[in-house]
Write a protein that holds these residues in place. Sequence first.
Motif, PDB file in Angstrom:
ATOM      1  N   LEU A 138       0.876  -1.181   0.000  1.00 36.35           N
ATOM      2  CA  LEU A 138       0.000   0.000   0.000  1.00 36.35           C
ATOM      3  C   LEU A 138       0.908   1.225   0.000  1.00 36.35           C
ATOM      4  N   TYR A 139       1.019   1.870  -1.166  1.00 36.60           N
ATOM      5  CA  TYR A 139       1.973   2.956  -1.358  1.00 36.60           C
ATOM      6  C   TYR A 139       1.318   4.327  -1.155  1.00 36.60           C
ATOM      7  N   PRO A 140       2.137   5.356  -0.862  1.00 38.33           N
ATOM      8  CA  PRO A 140       1.583   6.682  -0.565  1.00 38.33           C
ATOM      9  C   PRO A 140       0.632   7.227  -1.632  1.00 38.33           C
ATOM     10  N   ASN A 141      -0.528   7.746  -1.144  1.00 39.35           N
ATOM     11  CA  ASN A 141      -1.474   8.466  -2.006  1.00 39.35           C
ATOM     12  C   ASN A 141      -2.028   7.640  -3.154  1.00 39.35           C
ATOM     13  N   GLN A 142      -2.059   6.329  -3.028  1.00 38.16           N
ATOM     14  CA  GLN A 142      -2.596   5.462  -4.074  1.00 38.16           C
ATOM     15  C   GLN A 142      -4.060   5.108  -3.818  1.00 38.16           C
ATOM     16  N   PRO A 143      -4.857   4.892  -4.892  1.00 43.56           N
ATOM     17  CA  PRO A 143      -6.286   4.552  -4.720  1.00 43.56           C
ATOM     18  C   PRO A 143      -6.513   3.271  -3.913  1.00 43.56           C
ATOM     19  N   THR A 144      -5.511   2.410  -3.846  1.00 40.57           N
ATOM     20  CA  THR A 144      -5.649   1.180  -3.047  1.00 40.57           C
ATOM     21  C   THR A 144      -5.949   1.510  -1.581  1.00 40.57           C
ATOM     22  N   LEU A 145      -5.557   2.715  -1.149  1.00 36.07           N
ATOM     23  CA  LEU A 145      -5.778   3.118   0.243  1.00 36.07           C
ATOM     24  C   LEU A 145      -7.255   3.423   0.519  1.00 36.07           C
ATOM     25  N   ASP A 146      -8.014   3.645  -0.547  1.00 36.13           N
ATOM     26  CA  ASP A 146      -9.438   3.998  -0.368  1.00 36.13           C
ATOM     27  C   ASP A 146     -10.359   2.785  -0.412  1.00 36.13           C
ATOM     28  N   GLU A 147      -9.779   1.603  -0.668  1.00 37.02           N
ATOM     29  CA  GLU A 147     -10.590   0.392  -0.811  1.00 37.02           C
ATOM     30  C   GLU A 147     -11.218  -0.004   0.530  1.00 37.02           C
ATOM     31  N   THR A 148     -12.533  -0.134   0.543  1.00 35.65           N
ATOM     32  CA  THR A 148     -13.218  -0.516   1.793  1.00 35.65           C
ATOM     33  C   THR A 148     -14.043  -1.793   1.636  1.00 35.65           C
ATOM     34  N   ARG A 149     -14.312  -2.214   0.365  1.00 43.13           N
ATOM     35  CA  ARG A 149     -15.170  -3.396   0.160  1.00 43.13           C
ATOM     36  C   ARG A 149     -14.313  -4.662   0.032  1.00 43.13           C
ATOM     37  N   ARG A 150     -13.327  -4.622  -0.817  1.00 45.89           N
ATOM     38  CA  ARG A 150     -12.477  -5.813  -1.012  1.00 45.89           C
ATOM     39  C   ARG A 150     -11.435  -5.921   0.091  1.00 45.89           C
ATOM     40  N   ARG A 151     -11.033  -7.150   0.417  1.00 44.00           N
ATOM     41  CA  ARG A 151     -10.045  -7.362   1.478  1.00 44.00           C
ATOM     42  C   ARG A 151      -8.642  -7.489   0.913  1.00 44.00           C
ATOM     43  N   VAL A 152      -8.545  -7.736  -0.351  1.00 46.70           N
ATOM     44  CA  VAL A 152      -7.255  -7.897  -1.044  1.00 46.70           C
ATOM     45  C   VAL A 152      -7.388  -7.231  -2.402  1.00 46.70           C
ATOM     46  N   VAL A 153      -6.351  -6.539  -2.838  1.00 49.71           N
ATOM     47  CA  VAL A 153      -6.366  -5.922  -4.162  1.00 49.71           C
ATOM     48  C   VAL A 153      -5.028  -6.126  -4.856  1.00 49.71           C
ATOM     49  N   GLY A 154      -5.047  -5.962  -6.184  1.00 48.12           N
ATOM     50  CA  GLY A 154      -3.811  -5.923  -6.936  1.00 48.12           C
ATOM     51  C   GLY A 154      -3.242  -4.516  -6.856  1.00 48.12           C
ATOM     52  N   ALA A 155      -1.929  -4.398  -6.970  1.00 44.06           N
ATOM     53  CA  ALA A 155      -1.306  -3.075  -6.846  1.00 44.06           C
ATOM     54  C   ALA A 155      -0.064  -2.989  -7.726  1.00 44.06           C
ATOM     55  N   GLU A 156       0.256  -1.778  -8.095  1.00 45.76           N
ATOM     56  CA  GLU A 156       1.515  -1.523  -8.802  1.00 45.76           C
ATOM     57  C   GLU A 156       2.602  -1.322  -7.756  1.00 45.76           C
ATOM     58  N   ALA A 157       3.867  -1.548  -8.143  1.00 46.06           N
ATOM     59  CA  ALA A 157       4.980  -1.309  -7.207  1.00 46.06           C
ATOM     60  C   ALA A 157       5.575   0.075  -7.473  1.00 46.06           C
ATOM     61  N   PHE A 158       5.883   0.779  -6.412  1.00 47.25           N
ATOM     62  CA  PHE A 158       6.499   2.095  -6.539  1.00 47.25           C
ATOM     63  C   PHE A 158       7.903   2.090  -5.969  1.00 47.25           C
ATOM     64  N   LEU A 159       8.334   0.911  -5.571  1.00 43.71           N
ATOM     65  CA  LEU A 159       9.715   0.748  -5.092  1.00 43.71           C
ATOM     66  C   LEU A 159      10.218  -0.591  -5.605  1.00 43.71           C
ATOM     67  N   ASP A 160      11.511  -0.739  -5.662  1.00 46.49           N
ATOM     68  CA  ASP A 160      12.101  -2.010  -6.070  1.00 46.49           C
ATOM     69  C   ASP A 160      11.671  -3.133  -5.103  1.00 46.49           C
TER      70      ASP A 160
END
Length: 228
Positions: A138-160
Amino acid sequence: MTEGVEIVVAEDGEAAARLVAERLVDQARAGGDIVLTGGSTPKLAYELAAELEPDWSRTSLWWGDERCVPPDDERSNYGMAREALLDRLERGPRAVHRMMGELGKDAGAVEYERQLAELEAFDLVLLGLGPDSHVASLYPNQPTLDETRRRVVGAEAFLDPYVDRITLTLPTLRAAREVLFLVEGEDKADAVAQVLAGEPTAAAPGSLVRAELGPTRAVLDRAAASQL
Ligand code: 6PG
């Protein structure tokens, strides 16, 4: 105690790893559901935990996030925990809930949501912390932080390593009887100050994770605690 977090500052990385290993072993002996973190920091704690307690048959293991690679890839969080902990146990956990990174971020998230279907809350959630204050994937300021319905999500990486990720969401990480951060190193000192002593903000995802059903604790080495 800072911002509702019980903080323990250990002399160095080894001392910090030993404290976390002891907490993991206490939970493994008590049974229940433990969430492991990835990254490099927890490896020693997993090795020490396997030495301290060879029987983990009362507990079930989960992951907070995974890189979208096969389990035998050197970047795999499951792969690291298998080598540092699971392969060293005499009696393994009653269930090992691996995130299937090889399925890709979206199919992998759907598959893990299915695994989580029966689970209400975790007993212990172990988290590392990125220098950018990310937790799990869960990276800074990403939409994944707003997820309230799903318990797991796919995400992009912002660090190595820059590979897609599967990650538990904030509400899922909070649904815990204890959240325990393990953070080491000077390069994490700013993030530690933001996450453990700052106001909750999407700019520092770790600041948004506090256990809802029990204590939130942090084990830090002196370098990581240097800005507190
Ligand atoms: C991951 C982790 C991630 C990790 C931090 C810290 O898959 O990368 O789960 O959240 O905890 O990036 O990583 P290090 O311990 O390697 O510094």
